[in-house]
Design a protein around this motif. Sequence first.
Motif, PDB file in Angstrom:
ATOM      1  N   SER A  30       0.835  -1.208   0.000  1.00  0.00           N
ATOM      2  CA  SER A  30       0.000   0.000   0.000  1.00  0.00           C
ATOM      3  C   SER A  30       0.868   1.256   0.000  1.00  0.00           C
ATOM      4  O   SER A  30       0.613   2.191   0.729  1.00  0.00           O
ATOM      5  CB  SER A  30      -0.930  -0.008   1.202  1.00  0.00           C
ATOM      6  OG  SER A  30      -0.188  -0.050   2.387  1.00  0.00           O
ATOM      7  N   LYS A  32       1.115   3.221  -2.587  1.00  0.00           N
ATOM      8  CA  LYS A  32       0.354   4.227  -3.319  1.00  0.00           C
ATOM      9  C   LYS A  32      -1.016   4.385  -2.676  1.00  0.00           C
ATOM     10  O   LYS A  32      -1.613   3.426  -2.213  1.00  0.00           O
ATOM     11  CB  LYS A  32       0.190   3.808  -4.777  1.00  0.00           C
ATOM     12  CG  LYS A  32       1.501   3.707  -5.513  1.00  0.00           C
ATOM     13  CD  LYS A  32       1.266   3.332  -6.951  1.00  0.00           C
ATOM     14  CE  LYS A  32       2.582   3.212  -7.684  1.00  0.00           C
ATOM     15  NZ  LYS A  32       2.390   2.826  -9.065  1.00  0.00           N
ATOM     16  N   LYS A  33      -1.515   5.603  -2.683  1.00  0.00           N
ATOM     17  CA  LYS A  33      -2.815   5.888  -2.076  1.00  0.00           C
ATOM     18  C   LYS A  33      -3.948   5.202  -2.826  1.00  0.00           C
ATOM     19  O   LYS A  33      -4.909   4.760  -2.221  1.00  0.00           O
ATOM     20  CB  LYS A  33      -3.076   7.399  -2.046  1.00  0.00           C
ATOM     21  CG  LYS A  33      -2.204   8.132  -1.077  1.00  0.00           C
ATOM     22  CD  LYS A  33      -2.700   7.902   0.314  1.00  0.00           C
ATOM     23  CE  LYS A  33      -1.878   8.727   1.273  1.00  0.00           C
ATOM     24  NZ  LYS A  33      -2.181   8.452   2.639  1.00  0.00           N
ATOM     25  N   TYR A  37      -6.796   2.758  -1.218  1.00  0.00           N
ATOM     26  CA  TYR A  37      -8.238   3.004  -1.291  1.00  0.00           C
ATOM     27  C   TYR A  37      -8.980   1.818  -1.907  1.00  0.00           C
ATOM     28  O   TYR A  37     -10.059   1.450  -1.447  1.00  0.00           O
ATOM     29  CB  TYR A  37      -8.535   4.272  -2.090  1.00  0.00           C
ATOM     30  CG  TYR A  37      -8.085   5.537  -1.398  1.00  0.00           C
ATOM     31  CD1 TYR A  37      -8.205   5.680  -0.014  1.00  0.00           C
ATOM     32  CD2 TYR A  37      -7.544   6.583  -2.110  1.00  0.00           C
ATOM     33  CE1 TYR A  37      -7.794   6.825   0.622  1.00  0.00           C
ATOM     34  CE2 TYR A  37      -7.134   7.745  -1.478  1.00  0.00           C
ATOM     35  CZ  TYR A  37      -7.262   7.859  -0.116  1.00  0.00           C
ATOM     36  OH  TYR A  37      -6.861   8.998   0.511  1.00  0.00           O
TER      37      TYR A  37
END
Length: 110
Positions: A30, A32-33, A37
Amino acid sequence: MDLKISISEVIIMMIVYGALFFYIMLSISSKKKTVLYIKSAFLLFLYVFISTMIWNFYKSEEEHMNSHSGLEPISFTSEATVMLVGFSIYSLVLLLLGVYWKRKKYSVNP
């Protein structure tokens, strides 16, 4: 008449849900955002889907017994509520355990 769910069915459901939960939570990086999400949305979808299935199971059994037994109407709402509360607590424990393991995995040990 009473609805009986064996403990082995509940344990198998908990093992499968826990394994899928941990696989999704721990295996996908995770950094990267967007991935975070998407992963969070999928875990939320999984929780809502299984909660809905539990509620529908109890309500369909209630409807079936009330329409075919010939006895006075019964309600499985309290059993469904207890099962959903237990499932929610179990999900929260899995979430906290997953966050703990993820932090431990990525922590820097000197």
